[in-house]
Design an enzyme around this catalytic site. Structure first.
Site, PDB file in Angstrom:
ATOM      1  N   CYS A   1       0.812  -1.268  -0.013  1.00  0.00           N
ATOM      2  CA  CYS A   1      -0.048   0.053   0.091  1.00  0.00           C
ATOM      3  C   CYS A   1       0.795   1.359  -0.099  1.00  0.00           C
ATOM      4  O   CYS A   1       0.441   2.253  -0.777  1.00  0.00           O
ATOM      5  CB  CYS A   1      -0.965  -0.172   1.287  1.00  0.00           C
TER       6      CYS A   1
ATOM      7  N   HIS B   1      -6.343  -0.066  -0.562  1.00  0.00           N
ATOM      8  CA  HIS B   1      -6.579  -1.246  -0.178  1.00  0.00           C
ATOM      9  C   HIS B   1      -7.570  -1.979  -0.925  1.00  0.00           C
ATOM     10  O   HIS B   1      -8.073  -3.357  -0.403  1.00  0.00           O
ATOM     11  CB  HIS B   1      -6.844  -1.316   1.256  1.00  0.00           C
TER      12      HIS B   1
ATOM     13  N   ASP C   1      -8.008   5.276  -1.193  1.00  0.00           N
ATOM     14  CA  ASP C   1      -7.427   4.072  -0.519  1.00  0.00           C
ATOM     15  C   ASP C   1      -6.997   3.064  -1.571  1.00  0.00           C
ATOM     16  O   ASP C   1      -7.699   2.638  -2.125  1.00  0.00           O
ATOM     17  CB  ASP C   1      -8.575   3.403   0.201  1.00  0.00           C
TER      18      ASP C   1
END
Length: 451
Positions: free
Chosen positions: A122, A299, A297
């Site tokens: 990430c 993820h 994000d």
């Protein structure tokens, strides 16, 4: 279809954007909502407008957010061989975040290679996002806006540089490769802000076609050495310079004294975003409203870009879906990105940030490094000795370890006072009573390097 798209966009954002307070996106300011009072609309759109109180999210704001390039976890990409001393590619997270069939196939056919960056990539993805938006600004200016119905060829070429394969210059694979050479980082290990900054610098140096002429990094602070910038602009007064500051602005959370400075950075026209967020869980921050930071994000898991057609891949790197987090809830470790285009902008940049508590202008690099002359190459005896004494949490020294033996002391904590000390090479003097003293040396890299 257009109306359904509007509904999707509005429902996805109505909970994230407040009606009061300007929204700032990398130097641009927007009213959060506009109110429709004129024009015709069909019954469904009128009803939906009533549901939102006749408020419509500012389309210019949505367009700017949609234009931000961002990258996420990918699966089934070109394999990255495991290092014998590195982590295993097999972990339970993959069975929940990826297609179990894909994971099982990889385990059976090639258990010693990484086919996904789920669980460890990430920070690299947010670093890629920061870099991509810097390149986009150089190649297409800040005024560029994406149209997902019509691929922009120039921007598509930028996005393709980040595809997950060794042959693409800014791929996750090459982030892992260059940092492995520099610091011994292994595939599957989580990058910190400093590791990401070093990788970006190396990749830019090896790929001049990206349009960024120089990348200067400050691995453990936000210091800018003015003599280095002067040399850059003496060589090329129009040089595009990417400044990367890997810094820590508190112990467990961002010290509130720095909040306004973080907002100033995201409000600045020189900002290309911030990579950071939570411990071992990086996010890409691109703007804010009131005391909330807006982020994309990484993820969410997507298929390999190599398995997508151009249209699908192009859309997968853009989108309205973002979230927000109160600044008090963010991790203090972060990577700040600023883009300076030319000597004239450098002069304006210095004036804009002359009172910043984060960005500091230093005439030249100091020479009083406590480890000057010591071999700090990966695997050296000196590094092993230092690492045995210090716990590195995402590229940063946990000073709390030095204080652990004092934790039960009856003396009041002074940690809050230490947070505001602006020293790079520190000798911390601990005095419990006049008859007992202990001196600890703390290494905090402060060099702005250009290798």
């Amino acid at each position: 279809m257009e109306f359904l798209t509007k509904i999707t966009q509005q429902l996805g954002l109505v909970g994230e954007i407040d009606k009061v307070g300007s929204v700032f996106v990398l130097g641009e300011e927007y009213r959060p909502y506009i109110f429709k009072t004129q024009g015709k609309a069909d019954d469904a759109e009128t009803a939906f407008g009533s549901f939102l109180g006749n408020a419509q999210t500012n389309p210019q704001l949505l367009s700017d957010i949609e234009t931000r390039i961002f990258f996420t976890y990918r699966t089934q990409f070109t394999p990255i061989p495991r290092d014998e001393e590195g982590p295993s590619p097999i972990n339970l997270t993959l069975f929940f975040r990826d297609n179990p069939i894909n994971t099982l196939e990889n385990v059976l056919t090639d258990p010693d290679s990484f086919y996904s960056d789920i669980g460890w990539g990430c920070m690299i993805r947010t670093g890629q996002s920061l870099l991509a938006n810097a390149i986009q600004r150089v190649k297409q200016t800040r005024e560029f806006r994406v149209n997902l119905e019509n691929i922009d060829i120039k921007e598509m070429s930028i996005i393709q540089w980040f595809q997950d394969d060794w042959k693409y210059p800014l791929s996750l694979h090459n982030f892992v490769k260059v940092e492995g050479k520099k610091s011994g980082m292994k595939p599957g290990q989580w990058f910190g802000p400093s590791s990401t900054a070093r990788s970006i610098q190396s990749l830019i140096n090896d790929f001049p076609d990206c349009g960024i002429d120089r990348c200067l990094i400050s691995p453990q602070s936000a210091d800018i050495y003015e003599d280095e910038m002067i040399r850059v602009f003496e060589e090329n007064k129009r040089a595009n310079v990417l400044l990367l500051f890997a810094t820590r602005l508190g112990v467990n959370e961002i010290n509130s004294i720095y909040w306004s400075d973080i907002f100033q950075i995201l409000k600045s026209s020189y900002s290309v975003g911030i990579a950071g967020g939570k411990p071992s869980s990086s996010l890409y921050f691109f703007g804010y409203q009131n005391d909330y930071l807006f982020y994309l994000d990484p993820h969410q898991t997507q298929s390999s870009s190599l398995d997508m057609d151009d249209n699908s891949y192009y859309r997968s790197c853009h989108g309205h879906r973002f979230s927000k987090i109160h600044i008090s809830e963010t991790d203090p470790s972060m990577l700040l990105g600023m883009l300076i285009s030319g000597k004239a902008e450098w002069d304006l940049f210095k004036d804009e940030f002359k009172n910043s508590r984060i960005i500091q202008f230093v005439a030249s690099k100091p020479s009083d490094d406590i480890y000057e002359g010591v071999d700090l190459s990966p695997g050296s005896v000196s590094v092993h000795s230092i690492q045995s004494d210090l716990q590195d949490t995402g590229d940063y020294i946990d000073v709390g370890n030095f204080m652990s033996e004092k934790a039960n002391s009856s003396q009041p904590s002074k940690n809050e006072e230490f947070e505001n000390v602006k020293c790079k090479n520190q000798r911390i003097l601990i005095c419990e009573n006049p008859s007992e003293t202990e001196i600890e040396q703390v290494l905090v890299e402060d060099s702005t390097t250009d290798n």
